[in-house]
Write a protein that holds these residues in place. Structure first.
Motif, PDB file in Angstrom:
ATOM      1  N   SER A 234      43.511  20.952  33.684  1.00 53.11           N
ATOM      2  CA  SER A 234      42.773  22.135  33.262  1.00 53.11           C
ATOM      3  C   SER A 234      42.513  23.042  34.451  1.00 53.11           C
ATOM      4  O   SER A 234      42.281  22.587  35.562  1.00 53.11           O
ATOM      5  N   GLY A 235      42.552  24.344  34.180  1.00 50.59           N
ATOM      6  CA  GLY A 235      42.322  25.306  35.250  1.00 50.59           C
ATOM      7  C   GLY A 235      41.483  26.469  34.779  1.00 50.59           C
ATOM      8  O   GLY A 235      41.258  26.648  33.586  1.00 50.59           O
ATOM      9  N   LEU A 236      41.037  27.262  35.745  1.00 51.49           N
ATOM     10  CA  LEU A 236      40.201  28.416  35.442  1.00 51.49           C
ATOM     11  C   LEU A 236      40.979  29.718  35.510  1.00 51.49           C
ATOM     12  O   LEU A 236      40.418  30.785  35.257  1.00 51.49           O
ATOM     13  N   GLN A 237      42.264  29.659  35.850  1.00 49.96           N
ATOM     14  CA  GLN A 237      43.012  30.894  36.065  1.00 49.96           C
ATOM     15  C   GLN A 237      43.421  31.551  34.754  1.00 49.96           C
ATOM     16  O   GLN A 237      43.223  32.742  34.561  1.00 49.96           O
ATOM     17  N   GLU A 238      43.974  30.761  33.840  1.00 50.72           N
ATOM     18  CA  GLU A 238      44.451  31.295  32.573  1.00 50.72           C
ATOM     19  C   GLU A 238      44.077  30.369  31.429  1.00 50.72           C
ATOM     20  O   GLU A 238      44.199  29.149  31.545  1.00 50.72           O
ATOM     21  N   PHE A 239      43.627  30.943  30.349  1.00 53.44           N
ATOM     22  CA  PHE A 239      43.397  30.176  29.131  1.00 53.44           C
ATOM     23  C   PHE A 239      43.345  31.138  27.956  1.00 53.44           C
ATOM     24  O   PHE A 239      43.460  32.363  28.122  1.00 53.44           O
ATOM     25  N   VAL A 240      43.217  30.590  26.771  1.00 55.43           N
ATOM     26  CA  VAL A 240      43.225  31.360  25.536  1.00 55.43           C
ATOM     27  C   VAL A 240      41.827  31.321  24.938  1.00 55.43           C
ATOM     28  O   VAL A 240      41.155  30.279  24.968  1.00 55.43           O
ATOM     29  N   VAL A 241      41.378  32.455  24.406  1.00 55.05           N
ATOM     30  CA  VAL A 241      40.057  32.557  23.800  1.00 55.05           C
ATOM     31  C   VAL A 241      40.233  32.891  22.318  1.00 55.05           C
ATOM     32  O   VAL A 241      40.855  33.905  21.980  1.00 55.05           O
ATOM     33  N   GLU A 242      39.696  32.035  21.468  1.00 58.59           N
ATOM     34  CA  GLU A 242      39.656  32.309  20.039  1.00 58.59           C
ATOM     35  C   GLU A 242      38.365  33.072  19.748  1.00 58.59           C
ATOM     36  O   GLU A 242      37.269  32.568  20.006  1.00 58.59           O
ATOM     37  N   LEU A 262      43.203  35.790  18.578  1.00 56.51           N
ATOM     38  CA  LEU A 262      43.465  35.049  19.805  1.00 56.51           C
ATOM     39  C   LEU A 262      43.753  36.044  20.915  1.00 56.51           C
ATOM     40  O   LEU A 262      44.591  36.939  20.749  1.00 56.51           O
ATOM     41  N   GLU A 263      43.055  35.896  22.035  1.00 55.07           N
ATOM     42  CA  GLU A 263      43.273  36.759  23.188  1.00 55.07           C
ATOM     43  C   GLU A 263      43.366  35.899  24.437  1.00 55.07           C
ATOM     44  O   GLU A 263      42.960  34.730  24.445  1.00 55.07           O
ATOM     45  N   GLY A 264      43.897  36.488  25.462  1.00 49.47           N
ATOM     46  CA  GLY A 264      44.075  35.767  26.709  1.00 49.47           C
ATOM     47  C   GLY A 264      42.973  36.067  27.703  1.00 49.47           C
ATOM     48  O   GLY A 264      42.278  37.078  27.612  1.00 49.47           O
ATOM     49  N   CYS A 273      42.844  39.885  28.319  1.00 50.52           N
ATOM     50  CA  CYS A 273      44.181  40.459  28.331  1.00 50.52           C
ATOM     51  C   CYS A 273      44.895  40.010  27.061  1.00 50.52           C
ATOM     52  O   CYS A 273      44.378  39.190  26.297  1.00 50.52           O
ATOM     53  N   GLU A 274      46.079  40.528  26.841  1.00 57.84           N
ATOM     54  CA  GLU A 274      46.886  40.103  25.715  1.00 57.84           C
ATOM     55  C   GLU A 274      47.572  38.777  26.039  1.00 57.84           C
ATOM     56  O   GLU A 274      47.793  38.451  27.210  1.00 57.84           O
ATOM     57  N   LEU A 275      47.927  38.043  24.997  1.00 54.75           N
ATOM     58  CA  LEU A 275      48.563  36.745  25.208  1.00 54.75           C
ATOM     59  C   LEU A 275      49.889  36.887  25.938  1.00 54.75           C
ATOM     60  O   LEU A 275      50.249  36.038  26.761  1.00 54.75           O
ATOM     61  N   ARG A 276      50.618  37.969  25.664  1.00 51.72           N
ATOM     62  CA  ARG A 276      51.919  38.147  26.285  1.00 51.72           C
ATOM     63  C   ARG A 276      51.805  38.402  27.786  1.00 51.72           C
ATOM     64  O   ARG A 276      52.806  38.304  28.504  1.00 51.72           O
ATOM     65  N   GLU A 277      50.597  38.725  28.274  1.00 50.77           N
ATOM     66  CA  GLU A 277      50.399  38.978  29.700  1.00 50.77           C
ATOM     67  C   GLU A 277      50.122  37.707  30.481  1.00 50.77           C
ATOM     68  O   GLU A 277      50.125  37.743  31.714  1.00 50.77           O
ATOM     69  N   LEU A 278      49.868  36.587  29.832  1.00 47.16           N
ATOM     70  CA  LEU A 278      49.630  35.327  30.526  1.00 47.16           C
ATOM     71  C   LEU A 278      50.956  34.762  31.028  1.00 47.16           C
ATOM     72  O   LEU A 278      51.926  34.656  30.275  1.00 47.16           O
ATOM     73  N   ASP A 279      50.989  34.392  32.292  1.00 51.30           N
ATOM     74  CA  ASP A 279      52.232  33.879  32.882  1.00 51.30           C
ATOM     75  C   ASP A 279      52.692  32.602  32.204  1.00 51.30           C
ATOM     76  O   ASP A 279      53.899  32.375  32.045  1.00 51.30           O
ATOM     77  N   SER A 280      51.758  31.745  31.803  1.00 52.45           N
ATOM     78  CA  SER A 280      52.121  30.467  31.200  1.00 52.45           C
ATOM     79  C   SER A 280      52.638  30.603  29.774  1.00 52.45           C
ATOM     80  O   SER A 280      53.150  29.640  29.211  1.00 52.45           O
TER      81      SER A 280
END
Length: 361
Positions: A234-242, A262-264, A273-280
């Motif tokens: 688990s990390g704090l850099q990127e995750f998804v928010v419902e 769902l947003e990033g 940010c948008e989900l498509r902007e997440l590197d993962s």
């Protein structure tokens, strides 16, 4: 137009007085809570009361912000451990102490909007050791926030699974609700590969939510994806928010529908940010080259015979009667009654004698 997540953080609706943030073992929601507290402090004429029970106050607000504003009240109880602290209180004494620590600054503060943030309600429940007393205290705080009106709200952080979380999300506790749930990005990649259900708009929303909701509620699934043998941690850099918004819209707060998106969240992009902007998750949006239909070669060309029909041939074929046995008649008028026809075999015993007559019973 701002997204639901951005609005929940920086531009709260006037009738949305309850903000519930939910973390799991696989993914924390602390970065979102930190931003919510920061925005509450920076809003003009708004008093912010922060009760820290799990994380220290420095995780949410710096010393400069606390010293610069007289509208920031921080109650630090992270060093308080029931049964081990010198100022140990139990039962009604602890409840009275918490009421005095939270309610007094809320009641005696300057006029204007009021934000009360508690991290976390699970630790509060553990200290009080009573769901009813915890719910009663939170209900009193929510009543004070509603009385202030405007953008005032009660901000609660919970760690799922939690025994008090279902109570806080019910309409009986609050008819309006903004619920932010943190999920690891590995959950979306798993759904896309194992269930062929990527997030919208790559798949229909009805299909995606029908798969996503039951799997996300089984928290051990996310834990296995994150902390299992193939997980990355688990990390704090990127995750998804419902984001779930209930009862938003008009000034009275009466809205039957529920908005869910769902947003990033990316630290490198400074928050929502948008989900498509997440590197993962960029691999989900990588498209393979598709040949346009008009540019594709016609397979019927360059043949020694013709596969196409002339208009007269198409009309003639349409006039051919179809060989249906019951065409134009209901099945009940033509079908014979159902029956079982059986031809006895030479070895069958079809007499009416008792087969057990030779037994001495």
């Amino acid at each position: 137009m701002p997204s639901l997540l951005s609005s929940a953080i920086a531009h709260p609706a006037r009738n949305q007085h309850l903000l519930l943030l939910q973390s799991t073992t696989a993914q924390t929601c602390i970065p979102v809570l930190r931003e919510v507290v920061k925005q509450s402090i920076e809003r003009a004429r708004e008093t912010a009361v922060l009760l820290c029970l799990l994380y220290p106050p420095s995780s949410f607000v710096g010393e400069e912000a606390r010293a610069r504003s007289d509208r920031v009240v921080v109650v630090d109880r992270t060093t308080y451990v029931p049964g081990y602290s010198d100022d140990f209180k139990s039962g009604s004494d602890l409840l009275a102490s918490l009421r005095h620590a939270i309610l007094e600054p809320a009641k005696s503060g300057p006029p204007g909007p009021l934000s009360i943030a508690i991290d976390s309600v699970d630790t509060l429940l553990s200290d009080l050791n009573s769901i009813s007393e915890t719910t009663q205290l939170l209900s009193e705080l929510l009543s004070i926030v509603r009385a202030r009106g405007g953008t005032s709200r009660l901000i609660l952080h919970a760690l799922a699974p939690s025994p008090i979380l279902p109570i806080l999300s019910q309409t009986r506790f609050s008819p309006t609700l903004t619920h932010l749930i943190a999920h690891p990005t590995a959950l979306l990649t798993h759904l896309a590969s194992a269930y062929l259900t990527p997030p919208p708009p790559l798949s229909p929303p009805e299909k995606f939510w029908g798969v996503f909701i039951p799997i996300s509620e089984r928290h051990y699934e996310s834990e296995k994806l994150v902390f299992g043998s193939g997980g990355e941690g688990s990390g704090l850099q990127e995750f998804v928010v419902e984001v779930l918004v209930r009862g938003g819209g008009d000034a009275t707060g009466r809205r039957r529908g529920v908005e869910r998106e769902l947003e990033g969240w990316s630290s490198s992009l400074n928050g929502p940010c948008e989900l498509r902007e997440l590197d993962s998750l960029k691999t989900l949006w990588s498209k393979k080259p598709v040949v346009e239909a008009q540019n594709a070669p016609d397979p019927t060309q360059n043949l020694s015979f013709n596969l196409n029909l002339t208009p007269e041939q198409a009309r003639s074929r349409a006039q051919v009667p179809l060989p249906y046995a019951h065409e134009g008649k209901p099945p009940a008028q033509t079908a014979t009654p159902a029956a079982i026809l059986y031809d006895p075999d030479s070895a069958d015993d079809l007499d009416d004698d008792d087969p057990d007559e030779d037994l001495d019973i």
